[in-house]
Design a protein around this motif. Structure first.
Motif, PDB file in Angstrom:
ATOM      1  N   PHE A 101      60.003  48.260  31.748  1.00 33.54           N
ATOM      2  CA  PHE A 101      58.738  48.980  31.633  1.00 33.54           C
ATOM      3  C   PHE A 101      58.999  50.343  30.996  1.00 33.54           C
ATOM      4  O   PHE A 101      60.147  50.771  30.880  1.00 33.54           O
ATOM      5  CB  PHE A 101      58.106  49.201  33.015  1.00 33.54           C
ATOM      6  N   CYS A 102      57.893  51.010  30.641  1.00 37.64           N
ATOM      7  CA  CYS A 102      58.025  52.377  30.149  1.00 37.64           C
ATOM      8  C   CYS A 102      57.436  53.329  31.192  1.00 37.64           C
ATOM      9  O   CYS A 102      56.278  53.172  31.600  1.00 37.64           O
ATOM     10  CB  CYS A 102      57.310  52.551  28.819  1.00 37.64           C
ATOM     11  N   PHE A 103      58.225  54.286  31.638  1.00 39.71           N
ATOM     12  CA  PHE A 103      57.840  55.216  32.693  1.00 39.71           C
ATOM     13  C   PHE A 103      56.573  56.005  32.352  1.00 39.71           C
ATOM     14  O   PHE A 103      55.609  56.031  33.117  1.00 39.71           O
ATOM     15  CB  PHE A 103      59.012  56.170  32.944  1.00 39.71           C
ATOM     16  N   THR A 104      56.553  56.641  31.169  1.00 36.79           N
ATOM     17  CA  THR A 104      55.402  57.505  30.858  1.00 36.79           C
ATOM     18  C   THR A 104      54.147  56.693  30.538  1.00 36.79           C
ATOM     19  O   THR A 104      53.046  57.095  30.891  1.00 36.79           O
ATOM     20  CB  THR A 104      55.709  58.472  29.690  1.00 36.79           C
ATOM     21  N   CYS A 105      54.324  55.504  29.910  1.00 34.90           N
ATOM     22  CA  CYS A 105      53.149  54.676  29.602  1.00 34.90           C
ATOM     23  C   CYS A 105      52.582  54.053  30.876  1.00 34.90           C
ATOM     24  O   CYS A 105      51.388  53.828  30.991  1.00 34.90           O
ATOM     25  CB  CYS A 105      53.507  53.583  28.593  1.00 34.90           C
ATOM     26  N   ARG A 106      53.454  53.779  31.855  1.00 32.39           N
ATOM     27  CA  ARG A 106      53.006  53.204  33.122  1.00 32.39           C
ATOM     28  C   ARG A 106      52.220  54.254  33.912  1.00 32.39           C
ATOM     29  O   ARG A 106      51.178  53.968  34.491  1.00 32.39           O
ATOM     30  CB  ARG A 106      54.248  52.780  33.917  1.00 32.39           C
ATOM     31  N   GLN A 116      60.744  50.167  18.618  1.00 35.56           N
ATOM     32  CA  GLN A 116      59.336  50.034  18.234  1.00 35.56           C
ATOM     33  C   GLN A 116      58.421  50.711  19.240  1.00 35.56           C
ATOM     34  O   GLN A 116      57.518  51.453  18.880  1.00 35.56           O
ATOM     35  CB  GLN A 116      58.971  48.549  18.160  1.00 35.56           C
ATOM     36  N   HIS A 117      58.682  50.437  20.521  1.00 38.39           N
ATOM     37  CA  HIS A 117      57.810  51.040  21.531  1.00 38.39           C
ATOM     38  C   HIS A 117      58.004  52.552  21.621  1.00 38.39           C
ATOM     39  O   HIS A 117      57.047  53.317  21.584  1.00 38.39           O
ATOM     40  CB  HIS A 117      58.005  50.442  22.919  1.00 38.39           C
ATOM     41  N   PHE A 118      59.263  52.977  21.756  1.00 41.43           N
ATOM     42  CA  PHE A 118      59.498  54.403  22.030  1.00 41.43           C
ATOM     43  C   PHE A 118      59.234  55.314  20.838  1.00 41.43           C
ATOM     44  O   PHE A 118      59.210  56.524  20.973  1.00 41.43           O
ATOM     45  CB  PHE A 118      60.906  54.609  22.611  1.00 41.43           C
ATOM     46  N   SER A 119      59.035  54.715  19.648  1.00 42.72           N
ATOM     47  CA  SER A 119      58.660  55.565  18.502  1.00 42.72           C
ATOM     48  C   SER A 119      57.176  55.385  18.152  1.00 42.72           C
ATOM     49  O   SER A 119      56.691  55.967  17.186  1.00 42.72           O
ATOM     50  CB  SER A 119      59.542  55.237  17.296  1.00 42.72           C
ATOM     51  N   SER A 137      51.277  55.453  20.498  1.00 38.08           N
ATOM     52  CA  SER A 137      50.713  55.370  21.847  1.00 38.08           C
ATOM     53  C   SER A 137      51.742  55.813  22.890  1.00 38.08           C
ATOM     54  O   SER A 137      51.405  56.463  23.874  1.00 38.08           O
ATOM     55  CB  SER A 137      50.209  53.959  22.144  1.00 38.08           C
ATOM     56  N   HIS A 138      53.026  55.492  22.646  1.00 39.27           N
ATOM     57  CA  HIS A 138      54.045  55.971  23.585  1.00 39.27           C
ATOM     58  C   HIS A 138      54.161  57.496  23.525  1.00 39.27           C
ATOM     59  O   HIS A 138      54.241  58.158  24.559  1.00 39.27           O
ATOM     60  CB  HIS A 138      55.413  55.358  23.308  1.00 39.27           C
ATOM     61  N   LYS A 139      54.168  58.038  22.319  1.00 44.72           N
ATOM     62  CA  LYS A 139      54.319  59.495  22.182  1.00 44.72           C
ATOM     63  C   LYS A 139      53.172  60.236  22.866  1.00 44.72           C
ATOM     64  O   LYS A 139      53.385  61.297  23.465  1.00 44.72           O
ATOM     65  CB  LYS A 139      54.399  59.882  20.709  1.00 44.72           C
ATOM     66  N   SER A 140      51.959  59.661  22.798  1.00 42.31           N
ATOM     67  CA  SER A 140      50.841  60.353  23.453  1.00 42.31           C
ATOM     68  C   SER A 140      50.995  60.313  24.979  1.00 42.31           C
ATOM     69  O   SER A 140      50.671  61.275  25.667  1.00 42.31           O
ATOM     70  CB  SER A 140      49.502  59.778  23.005  1.00 42.31           C
ATOM     71  N   SER A 141      51.526  59.218  25.508  1.00 43.51           N
ATOM     72  CA  SER A 141      51.728  59.160  26.969  1.00 43.51           C
ATOM     73  C   SER A 141      52.850  60.120  27.388  1.00 43.51           C
ATOM     74  O   SER A 141      52.775  60.762  28.430  1.00 43.51           O
ATOM     75  CB  SER A 141      52.032  57.739  27.429  1.00 43.51           C
ATOM     76  N   ALA A 142      53.888  60.234  26.534  1.00 49.27           N
ATOM     77  CA  ALA A 142      54.980  61.167  26.842  1.00 49.27           C
ATOM     78  C   ALA A 142      54.477  62.611  26.848  1.00 49.27           C
ATOM     79  O   ALA A 142      54.878  63.418  27.690  1.00 49.27           O
ATOM     80  CB  ALA A 142      56.110  61.002  25.833  1.00 49.27           C
TER      81      ALA A 142
HETATM   82 ZN   LIG Z   1      55.964  54.242  26.475  1.00 49.60          ZN
END
Ligand SMILES: [Zn+2]
Length: 205
Positions: A56-61, A100-103, A106-111
């Motif tokens: 999973f992704c911590f910040t997206c979760r 792909q996900h971490f760049s 949508s991931h950057k906005s959650s971070a």
């Molecule tokens: Zn993420």
């Protein structure tokens, strides 16, 4: 909000196992068949759930919703990613699933939302700390001042007792104690300040 605070303070769930479960189908094809804890080093928000054998992704979760999150995929947020092949690379021209996900936008906005939340919390904590320290310092100063004033008053009383002088000779005139307090005020700035403050406070509501 309280739960979010708690989860943020705990940080990403980066379980490290000696051996992660094997995905038999992938193993049979000779592709990457299990999770690898070294991925944590490269992707600090990467998480692993033992219960679901998924990533999973911590910040997206924790911060899935907000501007820029329209395109997020549920994979890293709620479903989890468990297809361990192509995590690091998908051929020469295509990035691996992790990259792909971490760049992704949508991931950057959650971070960003995560960092804002964390900084805001840190700021509030620091402010509470410095206010508490200021209060402590003020109390300590008042305590020290009171000690000095009491010592001065006691000194004056002792002096009179030692010299065998009465505090006050008769009700009409100022007695020895008052005279002595005047003398102390002239020599002792701290005591004088206290005396003037006490005089003023009588007239304050
Ligand atoms: Zn993420």
């Amino acid at each position: 909000e309280t739960q979010l605070r708690y989860l943020v303070s705990v940080g990403p769930l980066q379980v490290k196992l000696e051996e992660y479960p094997k995905n038999r189908e992938l193993h049979a094809t000779g592709k990457t068949w299990k999770f690898a804890s070294k991925w944590y080093d490269e992707y600090p928000y990467l998480e692993y759930s033992v219960k679901r054998d998924s990533a999973f992704c911590f910040t997206c979760r924790l911060f899935p919703d907000g501007p820029g999150s329209e395109k997020h995929t549920d994979a890293w947020v709620s479903n989890g990613v468990a297809n361990w092949n192509k995590m690091k690379s998908q051929g020469i021209k295509k990035k691996g699933k992790l990259e792909q996900h971490f760049s992704s936008a949508s991931h950057k906005s959650s971070a960003d939302r995560y960092l804002n939340f964390k900084n805001k919390k840190l700021h509030v904590d620091l402010m509470l700390d410095s206010n508490r320290m200021k209060e402590d310092q003020e109390q300590e100063m008042i305590l020290q001042l009171n000690k000095q004033v009491i010592a001065t008053l006691l000194d004056s009383a002792r002096y009179l007792a030692r010299q065998g002088l009465a505090f006050r000779r008769n009700p009409e005139c100022e007695g020895n104690f008052v005279q002595l307090v005047y003398l102390q005020r002239r020599n002792n700035q701290v005591f004088n300040d206290w005396f003037l403050k006490m005089k003023l406070e009588k007239y304050q509501v």
